[in-house]
Design an enzyme around this catalytic site. Structure first.
Site, PDB file in Angstrom:
ATOM      1  N   GLN A 184       0.819  -1.207   0.000  1.00  0.00           N
ATOM      2  CA  GLN A 184       0.000   0.000   0.000  1.00  0.00           C
ATOM      3  C   GLN A 184       0.855   1.261   0.000  1.00  0.00           C
ATOM      4  OE1 GLN A 184      -2.627   0.299   3.364  1.00  0.00           O
ATOM      5  NE2 GLN A 184      -3.557   2.217   2.684  1.00  0.00           N
ATOM      6  N   VAL A 185       1.828   1.316   0.905  1.00  0.00           N
ATOM      7  CA  VAL A 185       2.711   2.481   0.968  1.00  0.00           C
ATOM      8  C   VAL A 185       3.634   2.511  -0.245  1.00  0.00           C
ATOM      9  CG1 VAL A 185       4.514   3.642   2.304  1.00  0.00           C
ATOM     10  CG2 VAL A 185       2.597   2.541   3.481  1.00  0.00           C
TER      11      VAL A 185
ATOM     12  N   GLU B 221      10.642  -3.251  -2.625  1.00  0.00           N
ATOM     13  CA  GLU B 221      10.478  -4.633  -2.151  1.00  0.00           C
ATOM     14  C   GLU B 221       9.291  -4.617  -1.211  1.00  0.00           C
ATOM     15  OE1 GLU B 221      11.732  -8.730  -2.091  1.00  0.00           O
ATOM     16  OE2 GLU B 221      12.221  -7.034  -3.354  1.00  0.00           O
TER      17      GLU B 221
ATOM     18  N   CYS C 291       8.485 -10.910   4.352  1.00  0.00           N
ATOM     19  CA  CYS C 291       7.663 -10.965   3.140  1.00  0.00           C
ATOM     20  C   CYS C 291       7.506 -12.394   2.649  1.00  0.00           C
ATOM     21  CB  CYS C 291       8.249 -10.082   2.052  1.00  0.00           C
ATOM     22  SG  CYS C 291       9.869 -10.581   1.485  1.00  0.00           S
ATOM     23  N   THR C 292       8.391 -13.294   3.069  1.00  0.00           N
ATOM     24  CA  THR C 292       8.277 -14.690   2.656  1.00  0.00           C
ATOM     25  C   THR C 292       7.566 -15.545   3.697  1.00  0.00           C
ATOM     26  OG1 THR C 292      10.513 -15.048   3.538  1.00  0.00           O
ATOM     27  CG2 THR C 292      10.322 -14.623   1.178  1.00  0.00           C
TER      28      THR C 292
END
Length: 360
Positions: A278-279, A297, A331-332
């Site tokens: 979103q950001v 990323e 993120c993973t």
């Protein structure tokens, strides 16, 4: 420029920590912070104190909001940080741009030597810095130390790169001429990192950006300002020892106002952002509007797919680590378990795995 910054790991759920501890984010008096407890006196070996200025560009300052960093494990105050005001930010950017004149003129192998010294300085503090990451971010100490090691590793890689990256000699249609291709640094760049990897993400960007001749301004996550300050103090010590401008690696701790200013600042030729999707969309639009360069990323929605013939003894621990490693904040991180067939993995959950493997 050849790889001014590299792909960064990211936080898909930074908002989680903000929402969970927002009620605690009030200023704590110096007498009520962990750094003054004898048990946590090791924090002072990283150059930290009860009250820490959060802006650095050759000198330490800060006139913005005073915030308190809290341990997410127990909600206790660790120490305070004075963030950057917009005025502080602009002063830091100006110094970072000016430092580029000195840094870019150094031969790449000489810049690599500075990065080598940074790696050695990180090795000397790896246990302390790893423990700080664990205390302030919430991951286990082994992962905190491992994160610092990642910074060391990319420094080692960058040192070699400083003597290897090259251009091309291209034939010209004009007699007696040749075309030369040469990589040039961009200039001053910006790095915005997330709380889940408060050392490694910056390190990946920092080491490669330095050897390729760029200066940088870093804004770490507002929930891990002490880690940002401790890392910057290590960098500053190396730069000072070599009589180089500290603003080669500047720091501006702050919130959304500083991040927004960085995304719109034409002085920062590239902005590396790690955080939520979103950001990231807003950052991308702001940077593109000024025709800047960006590295993004962002978030993930990862799944573990379990086929019918899977070995459940392998699936269970793999799923568990994928879901809860780094305190579940990466993120993973696995968010979904997908069965390849109705009969596959009928009852694989973190809870059942823990129950099945508890000491008998």
């Amino acid at each position: 420029m050849m790889a001014a910054a590299i792909l960064s790991n990211c936080s898909r759920s930074s908002i989680f920590k903000f929402s969970l501890f927002s009620a605690f984010r009030t200023y704590a008096s110096a007498s009520n912070v962990l750094i003054n407890d004898a048990k946590y006196s090791w924090l002072k070996d990283l150059g930290l104190s009860a009250d820490n200025p959060g802006v650095y560009h050759g000198k330490w300052s800060g006139t913005g909001e005073v915030i308190t960093s809290y341990c997410p494990a127990n909600g206790e105050a660790i120490a305070n940080c004075t963030q950057a005001s917009l005025s502080d930010y602009h002063e830091a950017v100006k110094a970072t741009v000016k430092a580029w004149d000195v840094w870019a003129d150094m031969p790449a192998p000489h810049r690599g030597e500075i990065v080598r010294q940074i790696a050695d300085a990180l090795r000397e503090k790896i246990d302390l810095l790893g423990n700080l990451v664990s205390l302030e971010m919430g991951k286990i100490a082994a992962e905190g130390k491992g994160e610092v090691q990642e910074y060391v590793d990319i420094c080692d890689y960058a040192v070699g790169l400083s003597r290897m990256y090259a251009g091309k000699v291209i034939p010209s249609e004009r007699p007696g001429h040749a075309l030369l291709e040469m990589w040039n640094p961009l200039g001053a760049i910006g790095i915005i990192s997330a709380f889940n990897f408060p050392v490694a993400v910056f390190g990946w960007n920092n080491a490669l950006a330095m050897v390729t001749g760029n200066t940088m301004l870093w804004k770490g996550a507002p929930t891990t300002p002490l880690t940002s300050i401790a890392v910057t103090k290590i960098l500053a010590s190396v730069l000072e020892k070599n009589s180089l401008p500290g603003a080669i690696c500047s720091l501006a701790c702050g919130g959304a106002d500083i991040g927004d200013a960085m995304s719109k600042d034409e002085s920062l030729k590239l902005l590396s952002f790690t955080g939520s999707t979103q950001v990231g969309k807003t950052v991308a639009l702001n940077v593109q509007e000024r025709f800047g360069k960006s590295l993004l990323e962002l978030g993930g929605n990862n799944a573990v797919v379990v086929l019918e013939d899977a070995d459940l003894n392998m699936v269970a621990p793999a799923v568990m680590f994928a879901a809860v490693g780094t305190a579940g904040q990466r993120c993973t991180t696995a968010r979904r378990l997908v069965r390849g067939a109705p009969s596959a993995a009928p009852s694989i959950t973190v809870l059942t795995y823990l129950l099945d493997t508890r000491p008998k």
